[in-house]
Design an enzyme around this catalytic site. Structure first.
Site, short mmCIF file in Angstrom:
data_model
loop_
_atom_site.label_atom_id
_atom_site.label_comp_id
_atom_site.label_asym_id
_atom_site.label_seq_id
_atom_site.Cartn_x
_atom_site.Cartn_y
_atom_site.Cartn_z
N HIS A 225 5.39 0.99 -7.74
CA HIS A 225 4.57 0.06 -6.94
C HIS A 225 5.33 -1.24 -6.71
O HIS A 225 6.27 -1.55 -7.44
CB HIS A 225 3.24 -0.23 -7.66
CG HIS A 225 2.35 0.97 -7.73
ND1 HIS A 225 2.43 1.89 -8.75
CD2 HIS A 225 1.38 1.41 -6.89
CE1 HIS A 225 1.54 2.84 -8.54
NE2 HIS A 225 0.89 2.57 -7.43
N ASP B 274 5.10 -10.79 -7.49
CA ASP B 274 5.41 -11.72 -8.57
C ASP B 274 6.87 -11.64 -9.01
O ASP B 274 7.21 -11.92 -10.15
CB ASP B 274 4.48 -11.46 -9.76
CG ASP B 274 4.60 -10.05 -10.31
OD1 ASP B 274 5.37 -9.23 -9.76
OD2 ASP B 274 3.92 -9.75 -11.31
N CYS C 106 8.43 -2.23 -9.06
CA CYS C 106 8.25 -1.73 -10.42
C CYS C 106 8.34 -0.20 -10.36
O CYS C 106 7.42 0.47 -9.92
CB CYS C 106 6.89 -2.19 -10.93
SG CYS C 106 6.58 -1.83 -12.65
N ARG D 78 8.45 -7.62 -6.67
CA ARG D 78 8.83 -6.85 -7.86
C ARG D 78 8.56 -5.38 -7.56
O ARG D 78 7.42 -4.94 -7.53
CB ARG D 78 8.05 -7.28 -9.10
CG ARG D 78 8.37 -6.42 -10.34
CD ARG D 78 7.75 -6.99 -11.62
NE ARG D 78 6.34 -7.29 -11.51
CZ ARG D 78 5.35 -6.50 -11.94
NH1 ARG D 78 5.63 -5.32 -12.49
NH2 ARG D 78 4.09 -6.86 -11.80
N HIS E 271 6.88 9.67 -5.06
CA HIS E 271 6.38 8.44 -5.68
C HIS E 271 7.47 7.84 -6.56
O HIS E 271 8.05 8.52 -7.40
CB HIS E 271 5.14 8.77 -6.52
CG HIS E 271 4.63 7.63 -7.32
ND1 HIS E 271 3.92 6.60 -6.77
CD2 HIS E 271 4.72 7.37 -8.65
CE1 HIS E 271 3.59 5.74 -7.73
NE2 HIS E 271 4.07 6.18 -8.87
N CYS F 194 7.99 -5.94 -17.89
CA CYS F 194 6.79 -5.13 -17.62
C CYS F 194 6.91 -3.74 -18.23
O CYS F 194 5.93 -3.02 -18.31
CB CYS F 194 6.52 -5.04 -16.12
SG CYS F 194 7.75 -4.12 -15.20
#
Length: 171
Positions: free
Chosen positions: A143, A147, A157, A155, A140, A103
């Site tokens: 996310h 999947d 990410c 995941r 932060h 990704c």
């Protein structure tokens, strides 16, 4: 008994020296809130974080920006070790939970501790997502998606800029 106390003392000393080495190797000397051993929640204003953090890290961590895909230093790293919050030093992920997701960002299937991260609803940009933040400093990180690989099928990410990495020490 004395031998066990000595071993415990040496391990504690080694842990403290390692934490100081990580702080200095990552350029966190100006950040009085950075600690790899303290897990108490921080309440620091964004104005204070802005004085301490590098601009790119501040934008991602405190303003929920996202680094460009395939540009972060950890997105395709396979080094063995531990990932920490780049803002406060909170332990977040182990490399054995990292996987190649293609990704463009580092991806993990689980955090190192259940309470090392917190989750918030994110409806920005017309999407419904779940934001992942550091539980200690509320920065932060990225996310979470459904999947990922077994055993969690999650995941995480994450933005590389929001992470510090400490390689495993040879035993």
């Amino acid at each position: 008994m004395k031998f066990n106390i000595l071993i415990a003392f040496l391990l504690l000393l080694n842990t403290n020296l390692w934490a100081q080495n990580l702080k200095s190797s990552q350029g966190h000397e100006q950040n009085p809130y950075y600690s790899n051993t303290d897990i108490r929640p921080l309440k620091v204003s964004n104005a204070e974080w802005k004085k301490i953090l590098p601009a790119k890290l501040y934008k991602v961590a405190r303003e929920s920006d996202t680094e460009q895909a395939f540009t972060g230093k950890y997105w395709n790293s396979s080094a063995k070790g531990t990932y920490y919050c780049a803002v406060c030093g909170n332990k977040l992920f182990r490399s054995n939970a990292k996987f190649a997701s293609d990704c463009g960002w580092p991806s993990f299937f689980e955090p190192v501790r259940k309470n090392s991260v917190v989750y918030l609803t994110d409806n920005s940009y017309g999407m419904h997502r779940v934001e992942v933040r550091c539980a200690r400093c509320e920065s932060h990180l990225g996310h979470i998606f459904d999947d990922g690989p077994p055993p969690t099928h999650k995941r995480f990410c994450m933005n590389s800029v929001s992470l510090d990495f400490q390689p495993d020490q040879g035993l």
